[in-house]
Design an enzyme around this catalytic site. Structure first.
Site, short mmCIF file in Angstrom:
data_model
loop_
_atom_site.label_atom_id
_atom_site.label_comp_id
_atom_site.label_asym_id
_atom_site.label_seq_id
_atom_site.Cartn_x
_atom_site.Cartn_y
_atom_site.Cartn_z
N ARG A 241 23.31 28.96 50.22
CA ARG A 241 21.86 29.34 49.43
C ARG A 241 21.19 28.89 49.79
NH1 ARG A 241 25.88 25.57 45.74
NH2 ARG A 241 28.28 26.05 46.87
N GLU A 385 37.01 13.67 47.14
CA GLU A 385 36.13 13.19 46.11
C GLU A 385 37.53 12.96 45.40
OE1 GLU A 385 33.77 16.42 47.34
OE2 GLU A 385 33.09 16.89 45.39
#
Ligand code: ADP
Length: 404
Positions: A241, A385
């Site tokens: 990205r 996470e």
């Protein structure tokens, strides 16, 4: 209590079964190519071997069924029946402005997640499919939604508003939301714990540098700014990205390439970042470092551009917090890539921090890289996470049980 953590993508599903008491992973795995031929599940019981099997998975219901079958299997399973799963924690990418913390899932929450789906059209619908599949196959088991955006809901207006006509924020909710919130929250908490201080007393800059990457300013326990925006495309240079670019490039490229805005955005998401900047060598930092060592100039420039962007944001966030006490590196690159941490740290010396070359060789472990007495601590804290989701799930389920 055993908590099943589910991270459901459009064609994949990651899972971990965590014992909330010991916080140990009992089993974990990944379903891939859901909805396509050759779908497979890779399952690893704790202390056992990782094994991949081809299993037909026409949809996410079939994938959840395959996960349950593995978890309860007589040879590779880790539980004997579904009743041993006390709760399910679902990672949800976008909570819009509706969710500033994790919540117990009910019909209202499902509708609210649906409502903000236009902000994350690739992710939220897949997350919802995962929720519905689990509800169908595990009726009565409490389900909790943990949002990537929730931790950043404390950002002040001046940080989250884009300088567009204000009506677009009011009418369409166009604003900066930020992502990786679960990781920034977990890592900043853990950093304070390691230093024996309260997070509420610290100004922490967390650099989550994985395939997707973002930096967050955690000011006395609250996220006050972060590099990702309306979508996870803004901010740092990432694996594929582009991060921050001049928005006029979109229309410029549409004219040059005779293609649609969607096609240019696809280039910005999938063909840019380190992959694009290195002239197509790789999005993986290990390949890029090797190429740079062998004298490839494009790989070297990409690595330096990456470090510069991270360094710029660290400087910006130190300005926003009137200084910084801690800089933390986490995620794939942040935890493992010592030479990249070194490059980034060249931009942060002005804050009064250093990086010990010996300690900087350590990979994937909690370590303080700066010298005792430095004005700013630089450290590595591996993110987790799944554990953070399991903890939040447990907290919500226990609060509910206590209320009954
Ligand atoms: P994701 O965003 O997919 O969760 P991760 O946090 O797992 O990403 O980070 C993956 C990236 O970390 C890889 O693309 C690779 O560039 C980088 N990485 C992993 N291990 C190393 C290593 N030993 N050295 C350098 N980079 C690494």
């Amino acid at each position: 209590m055993n908590i099943l953590v589910i991270n459901c993508g459009s064609s994949s599903l990651k899972y971990q079964l965590i014992d909330s008491h010991s916080e140990k992973v009992i089993a974990k795995g990944l379903c891939e190519r859901i909805g396509s031929e050759g779908a497979c599940i890779t399952h690893t019981p704790a202390g056992g071997e990782k094994k991949t099997d081809t299993v037909p998975m026409p949809d996410h219901n079939a994938a959840i069924q395959a996960v349950i079958a593995k978890l309860t299997d007589s040879s590779v399973g880790v539980i004997t029946s579904l009743s041993q799963i006390g709760a399910v924690g679902h990672r949800i990418v976008h909570g819009g402005e509706k969710f500033n913390k994790a919540v117990l899932i009910d019909d209202e929450v499902i509708s609210a997640i649906e409502e903000v789906s236009d902000l994350a059209p690739l992710h939220n619908p897949a997350n919802l499919i995962g929720i519905r599949a689990c509800m169908k196959l595990m009726p009565g088991v409490p389900m909790v939604a943990v949002f990537d955006t929730a931790f950043h809901q404390t950002m002040p207006k001046e940080a989250y508003l884009y300088a567009l006509p204000l009506s677009y924020y009011r009418d369409y909710k166009i604003r900066r939301y930020g992502f990786h919130g679960t990781s920034h929250d977990y890592v900043s908490r853990r950093a304070a714990e390691i230093l024996g201080k309260k997070r509420e007393d610290l100004r922490i800059i967390v650099c989550h540098l994985g395939n997707g990457a973002s930096v967050t300013a955690v000011d006395h326990g609250r996220s006050i700014d972060t590099t990702m925006g309306l979508t996870p495309l803004e901010g740092l240079i990432m694996g594929t990205r582009c991060g921050d670019i001049d928005p006029a490039i979109i229309t410029f490229l549409m004219n040059k390439l005779h293609c649609s805005a969607e096609e240019v955005l696809n280039i910005c998401n999938k063909k840019s970042g380190m992959l694009g900047l290195s002239g197509g060598i790789s999005n993986d930092f290990r390949d890029l470092s090797k190429a740079a060592e062998q004298g490839n100039e494009d790989a070297e420039t990409a690595l330096q551009a990456y470090a510069l962007r991270v360094g710029k944001y660290i400087g910006a966030y130190a300005a926003e917090m009137d200084g910084a006490d801690v800089i933390v590196f986490t995620a794939g690159v942040g935890e493992n890539d010592g030479p990249m941490r070194r490059r980034i740290s060249n931009y942060t010396e002005f804050l009064g921090t250093s990086v010990d070359p010996e300690k900087n060789r350590i990979r994937g472990e909690e370590v303080i890289l700066s010298a005792p007495g430095d004005k700013v601590v630089t450290m590595v804290v591996p993110t987790n996470e799944e554990l953070a989701i399991a903890r939040q799930t447990l907290e919500i389920v226990e609060t509910k049980q206590n209320a009954v």
